[in-house]
Scaffold this active site. Structure first.
Site, PDB file in Angstrom:
ATOM      1  N   ASP A 100      57.491  40.634  23.279  1.00 17.90           N
ATOM      2  CA  ASP A 100      57.883  41.692  22.357  1.00 17.90           C
ATOM      3  C   ASP A 100      58.927  41.106  21.415  1.00 17.90           C
ATOM      4  O   ASP A 100      59.617  40.156  21.765  1.00 17.90           O
ATOM      5  CB  ASP A 100      58.456  42.890  23.133  1.00 17.90           C
ATOM      6  N   SER A 101      59.067  41.704  20.254  1.00 19.29           N
ATOM      7  CA  SER A 101      59.826  41.035  19.169  1.00 19.29           C
ATOM      8  C   SER A 101      61.322  41.199  19.310  1.00 19.29           C
ATOM      9  O   SER A 101      62.091  40.483  18.677  1.00 19.29           O
ATOM     10  CB  SER A 101      59.412  41.646  17.831  1.00 19.29           C
ATOM     11  N   GLY A 102      61.743  42.178  20.122  1.00 17.42           N
ATOM     12  CA  GLY A 102      63.188  42.344  20.304  1.00 17.42           C
ATOM     13  C   GLY A 102      63.725  43.586  19.636  1.00 17.42           C
ATOM     14  O   GLY A 102      64.801  44.073  20.004  1.00 17.42           O
ATOM     15  N   PHE A 104      62.814  46.765  19.786  1.00 22.24           N
ATOM     16  CA  PHE A 104      62.967  47.898  20.712  1.00 22.24           C
ATOM     17  C   PHE A 104      64.168  47.672  21.619  1.00 22.24           C
ATOM     18  O   PHE A 104      64.939  48.587  21.894  1.00 22.24           O
ATOM     19  CB  PHE A 104      61.702  48.042  21.563  1.00 22.24           C
ATOM     20  N   ASP A 154      59.709  45.278  14.315  1.00 25.75           N
ATOM     21  CA  ASP A 154      59.519  46.621  13.757  1.00 25.75           C
ATOM     22  C   ASP A 154      60.743  47.455  14.101  1.00 25.75           C
ATOM     23  O   ASP A 154      61.632  47.010  14.832  1.00 25.75           O
ATOM     24  CB  ASP A 154      58.262  47.266  14.366  1.00 25.75           C
ATOM     25  N   GLN A 208      53.559  52.543  13.485  1.00 27.81           N
ATOM     26  CA  GLN A 208      54.623  53.491  13.707  1.00 27.81           C
ATOM     27  C   GLN A 208      54.242  54.828  13.046  1.00 27.81           C
ATOM     28  O   GLN A 208      53.072  55.062  12.756  1.00 27.81           O
ATOM     29  CB  GLN A 208      55.962  52.953  13.153  1.00 27.81           C
ATOM     30  N   ASP A 285      51.482  47.703  28.894  1.00 27.85           N
ATOM     31  CA  ASP A 285      52.592  47.103  29.647  1.00 27.85           C
ATOM     32  C   ASP A 285      53.547  48.220  30.036  1.00 27.85           C
ATOM     33  O   ASP A 285      53.705  49.197  29.289  1.00 27.85           O
ATOM     34  CB  ASP A 285      53.343  46.070  28.794  1.00 27.85           C
ATOM     35  N   CYS A 323      44.141  49.762  49.964  1.00 24.88           N
ATOM     36  CA  CYS A 323      44.755  48.670  49.205  1.00 24.88           C
ATOM     37  C   CYS A 323      44.582  47.348  49.933  1.00 24.88           C
ATOM     38  O   CYS A 323      44.715  47.272  51.152  1.00 24.88           O
ATOM     39  CB  CYS A 323      46.247  48.964  48.998  1.00 24.88           C
ATOM     40  N   CYS A 325      46.418  44.564  49.160  1.00 27.17           N
ATOM     41  CA  CYS A 325      47.547  43.686  48.831  1.00 27.17           C
ATOM     42  C   CYS A 325      48.188  43.115  50.091  1.00 27.17           C
ATOM     43  O   CYS A 325      47.899  43.535  51.217  1.00 27.17           O
ATOM     44  CB  CYS A 325      48.582  44.459  48.006  1.00 27.17           C
ATOM     45  N   CYS A 328      49.865  45.746  52.299  1.00 27.01           N
ATOM     46  CA  CYS A 328      49.000  46.716  52.993  1.00 27.01           C
ATOM     47  C   CYS A 328      47.999  46.053  53.932  1.00 27.01           C
ATOM     48  O   CYS A 328      47.846  46.466  55.081  1.00 27.01           O
ATOM     49  CB  CYS A 328      48.228  47.541  51.957  1.00 27.01           C
ATOM     50  N   HIS A 365      53.064  45.537  46.057  1.00 27.09           N
ATOM     51  CA  HIS A 365      52.084  46.627  46.223  1.00 27.09           C
ATOM     52  C   HIS A 365      51.849  47.372  44.914  1.00 27.09           C
ATOM     53  O   HIS A 365      50.706  47.604  44.508  1.00 27.09           O
ATOM     54  CB  HIS A 365      52.531  47.622  47.296  1.00 27.09           C
TER      55      HIS A 365
HETATM   56  O1  LIG Z   1      57.682  50.748  18.968  1.00 30.63           O
HETATM   57  C1  LIG Z   1      57.864  49.743  19.682  1.00 30.63           C
HETATM   58  N1  LIG Z   1      57.970  48.513  19.101  1.00 30.63           N
HETATM   59  C2  LIG Z   1      58.209  47.428  19.840  1.00 30.63           C
HETATM   60  N2  LIG Z   1      58.321  47.466  21.202  1.00 30.63           N
HETATM   61  C3  LIG Z   1      58.248  48.659  21.858  1.00 30.63           C
HETATM   62  C4  LIG Z   1      58.426  48.709  23.254  1.00 30.63           C
HETATM   63  C5  LIG Z   1      58.367  49.949  23.882  1.00 30.63           C
HETATM   64  N3  LIG Z   1      58.558  50.330  25.193  1.00 30.63           N
HETATM   65  C6  LIG Z   1      58.433  51.682  25.189  1.00 30.63           C
HETATM   66  N4  LIG Z   1      58.605  52.490  26.240  1.00 30.63           N
HETATM   67  C7  LIG Z   1      59.064  51.961  27.500  1.00 30.63           C
HETATM   68  C8  LIG Z   1      59.366  53.183  28.324  1.00 30.63           C
HETATM   69  N5  LIG Z   1      59.626  52.772  29.689  1.00 30.63           N
HETATM   70  C9  LIG Z   1      58.881  53.682  30.586  1.00 30.63           C
HETATM   71  C10 LIG Z   1      59.193  53.393  32.038  1.00 30.63           C
HETATM   72  C11 LIG Z   1      60.678  53.439  32.307  1.00 30.63           C
HETATM   73  C12 LIG Z   1      61.432  52.532  31.345  1.00 30.63           C
HETATM   74  C13 LIG Z   1      61.085  52.829  29.909  1.00 30.63           C
HETATM   75  N6  LIG Z   1      58.140  52.183  23.992  1.00 30.63           N
HETATM   76  C14 LIG Z   1      58.114  51.129  23.142  1.00 30.63           C
HETATM   77  C15 LIG Z   1      57.921  51.086  21.761  1.00 30.63           C
HETATM   78  C16 LIG Z   1      58.001  49.845  21.119  1.00 30.63           C
HETATM   79 ZN   LIG Z   2      49.176  47.625  48.907  1.00 29.22          ZN
END
Ligand SMILES: O=c1nc[nH]c2cc3[nH]c(NCCN4CCCCC4)nc3cc12
Ligand SMILES: [Zn+2]
Length: 401
Positions: A100-102, A104, A154, A208, A285, A323, A325, A328, A365
């Site tokens: 990821d680009s950093g 966020f 972004d 976006q 992800d 499962c 894994c 399990c 798991h």
């Molecule tokens: O708009 C994004 N541009 C670049 N990277 C991103 C990464 C992101 N990660 C998330 N959400 C992560 C939410 N996550 C859910 C589980 C608990 C911890 C937070 N939205 C995103 C949007 C972006």
């Molecule tokens: Zn398992």
């Protein structure tokens, strides 16, 4: 380099009355290997998927993992990464990596940053140094990391406004437009720098537009015109209500080019993954499998369970009887002995004792659950039974553990 081949789709069936979906089965070929899609990508922010050995990741079928430009730039730094020829050599992972680009992550820093047209000014959370991340800097770092898939820099438009006058209210259409249009300008700058650096990997554009479908449409059309080899849908899973995320998930992915991979960033629960596949998403992800593992929440075919709950104290059964894994089912050695294959009682005990092995086994798991779910989805698309799979998945998860 990136090639994406579509193998199967999920058409409607007039005979059975099945409406079909946007789901598709594909193969993504990258510089460090081939990835079967739809795919879940374990998150390895600091160059490690927390608590999981690379050998275990391979054993459970992980095909591609995430790294994070921002965190790796902060520590250990670009020079150390350079000395290892990039992230693969540093963390000893020889399959594909997406970074990821950093943006966020800097955005997540909250107050310690200032966003300008040029880029983001912020203080290092490691040592307080004044730093600056621009599309160009992000491309330079990701080129050093030599990740197979590079994300443009972004601005992840927040769900709640951060502007002084409207702080805390839902981001307005005007604020979302301003943010989306800057991300488009940063997409172009990312693409130009990526080309100038002659990076041999693949750069993805990020859609976006906040919660506004017409802005999402403008963003994706402009990005498609820039001809990226793949696209991500960003700006979701940022605290918006679930129905808002589902609405954006239903709008954008299937409007992106059919012949290019589509990545939904930061998503999500098992239910989100199945719904996302149905909406045409190829790549996901999320930190949820490992983060929930560390707080004792385990995913199973028949629902989630809290291993800390007293009802597991004497339960001889596995977390999930279906499962396979290490936690399990365990691994059968050549001499026929079995290593692993633990009871809920033992896992409950480890959790209660705050033993290191607890988050390790729970992470194995949960990651295996996510990766196996995607493998079952891929198999159902190959056999033309994704509709039936989706119904069975929902019924099973509602059964309760
Ligand atoms: O708009 C994004 N541009 C670049 N990277 C991103 C990464 C992101 N990660 C998330 N959400 C992560 C939410 N996550 C859910 C589980 C608990 C911890 C937070 N939205 C995103 C949007 C972006
Ligand atoms: Zn398992």
């Amino acid at each position: 380099m990136l090639t994406f081949d579509l193998l199967h789709t999920d058409p409607a069936n007039a005979d059975t009355g099945y409406a079909g979906s946007h789901a598709r089965r594909g193969t993504l070929t990258l510089n460090h290997g081939v990835v079967q899609t739809p795919i879940f990508m374990p998150v390895g922010t600091y160059g490690t998927v927390k608590g999981v050995m690379p050998s275990s990741l391979e054993d459970m079928g992980a095909q591609i993992i995430l790294g994070n430009t921002f965190h790796l730039w902060m520590r250990p730094g670009q020079d150390v990464m350079q000395s290892f020829g990039g992230l693969h050599g540093f963390e000893r992972w020889n399959k594909p990596i997406l970074t990821d680009s950093g943006g966020f992550q800097v955005w997540s820093l909250g107050a310690m940053r200032k966003i300008t047209e040029q880029g983001v000014h912020f203080s290092s959370p490691v040592n307080g140094d004044k730093l600056f991340m621009s599309p160009e800097v992000s491309m330079q770092i990701q080129t050093t990391l030599n990740s197979d898939i590079v994300m443009q820099l972004d601005e992840c438009t927040p769900y709640l406004s951060v502007e002084p006058k409207t702080k805390g209210q839902i981001t307005t259409e005007r604020e979302a437009r301003t943010s989306m249009e800057m991300s488009l300008r940063w997409a172009k700058r990312s693409q130009d720098e990526f080309a100038r650096l002659e990076n041999p990997n693949a750069l993805f554009g990020i859609v976006q537009g906040g919660m506004f479908e017409h802005l999402r449409q403008e963003s994706l059309e402009a990005l498609v015109a820039m001809n990226f080899p793949g696209y991500a849908v960003g700006g979701v899973s940022v605290g918006e209500p679930k129905d808002e995320m589902l609405r954006i998930m239903a709008h954008s992915p299937h409007r992106l080019p059919t012949n290019k991979p589509r990545y939904l960033m930061g998503v999500g629960t098992p239910e989100d993954l199945v719904e996302g596949v149905a909406q045409g998403v190829d790549m996901f992800d999320c930190v949820m499998p490992t983060r929930n593992a560390r707080n004792g929440t385990l995913f199973t075919r028949y629902g989630d369970l809290k291993i800390r709950n007293a009802r597991h104290k004497t339960d001889h059964g596995p977390l999930d009887p279906t499962c396979t894994c290490y936690a399990c089912k365990g691994v059968t050695r050549p001499d026929g002995s079995v290593s692993g294959g633990f009871s809920r009682a033992y896992l409950h005990h480890l959790d209660r004792c705050a033993e290191m092995l607890s988050p390790m086994l729970s992470s194995i798991h949960n990651l295996h659950y996510y990766l196996n779910l995607m493998a079952e989805i891929r198999a159902s698309l190959e056999s033309g039974t994704f509709g039936a799979f989706r119904a069975q998945f929902k019924a099973d998860r509602a059964r309760g553990v």
